[in-house]
Design a protein around this motif. Structure first.
Motif, PDB file in Angstrom:
ATOM      1  N   ARG A   1      -5.753   4.495  -1.651  1.00  0.00           N
ATOM      2  CA  ARG A   1      -5.072   5.213  -0.568  1.00  0.00           C
ATOM      3  C   ARG A   1      -5.057   4.479   0.766  1.00  0.00           C
ATOM      4  NH1 ARG A   1      -8.292  10.698  -1.051  1.00  0.00           N
ATOM      5  NH2 ARG A   1      -9.912   9.172  -1.487  1.00  0.00           N
ATOM      6  N   SER A   2      -6.224   4.101   1.274  1.00  0.00           N
ATOM      7  CA  SER A   2      -6.240   3.502   2.611  1.00  0.00           C
ATOM      8  C   SER A   2      -5.502   2.160   2.662  1.00  0.00           C
ATOM      9  CB  SER A   2      -7.659   3.395   3.179  1.00  0.00           C
ATOM     10  OG  SER A   2      -8.498   2.626   2.367  1.00  0.00           O
ATOM     11  N   PRO A   3      -5.615   1.294   1.638  1.00  0.00           N
ATOM     12  CA  PRO A   3      -4.817   0.077   1.729  1.00  0.00           C
ATOM     13  C   PRO A   3      -3.316   0.344   1.589  1.00  0.00           C
ATOM     14  CG  PRO A   3      -6.118   0.069  -0.287  1.00  0.00           C
ATOM     15  CD  PRO A   3      -6.564   1.245   0.521  1.00  0.00           C
ATOM     16  N   ALA A   4      -2.947   1.365   0.816  1.00  0.00           N
ATOM     17  CA  ALA A   4      -1.522   1.715   0.726  1.00  0.00           C
ATOM     18  C   ALA A   4      -1.014   2.098   2.111  1.00  0.00           C
ATOM     19  CB  ALA A   4      -1.310   2.846  -0.270  1.00  0.00           C
ATOM     20  N   ALA A   5      -1.763   2.938   2.820  1.00  0.00           N
ATOM     21  CA  ALA A   5      -1.366   3.333   4.172  1.00  0.00           C
ATOM     22  C   ALA A   5      -1.377   2.124   5.116  1.00  0.00           C
ATOM     23  CB  ALA A   5      -2.293   4.425   4.696  1.00  0.00           C
TER      24      ALA A   5
END
Length: 144
Positions: free
Chosen positions: A15-19
């Motif tokens: 999630r955080s790297p996608a964002a």
């Protein structure tokens, strides 16, 4: 003005790297640094294959990503910290209480809900979560 944005989740591989990479793509001409980290990061691991595949389908290459462990200095240095879940906000605030005023949910401007972890789930779940993340990222753009 925000110059340093930090996005957090648990493992820092979905999630955080996608964002992070969505923000980087959408803010590429604005001079805003975007990074990500995990509360229990799988340090050094690349982005999850399914998450990377969804980004790639949207024209974003995240092959360079390696998971990083969240620490108090990262929270202090960031102008804005965006988390995927309320639980992450609490954990970050405990790690660096002085950063509490800059901790928000990625989904703050929409439903202010948690974005679920797709780890070890189907490609369809990753696509659904990616859409949630993208809506969250887009909702922040007018404030940056």
């Amino acid at each position: 003005m925000f110059k340093n944005i930090l996005v957090i989740c648990v493992g820092n591989i979905c999630r955080s790297p996608a964002a992070e990479f969505l923000f980087r793509d959408k803010l590429r001409h604005r001079g805003i640094q975007v990074r990500s980290a995990g509360l229990k990061a799988m340090v050094g691991y690349p982005m999850d294959d399914n998450a990377m595949r969804v980004l790639k389908a949207h024209g974003i290459d995240a092959a360079e990503h390696r998971a990083r462990q969240l620490n108090a200095d990262m929270l202090r240095e960031a102008d804005l910290v965006l988390a995927m879940e309320r639980e992450h906000l609490g954990a970050a605030a405990r790690l660096a209480p002085e950063a509490s005023g800059k901790l928000f949910l990625l989904d703050k401007w929409r439903e202010a809900g948690d974005i679920p972890d797709p780890y070890r789930r189907s490609q369809q779940v990753f696509e659904h979560v990616h859409a949630m993340i993208e809506r969250g990222v887009d909702s922040w753009l007018k404030y940056l």
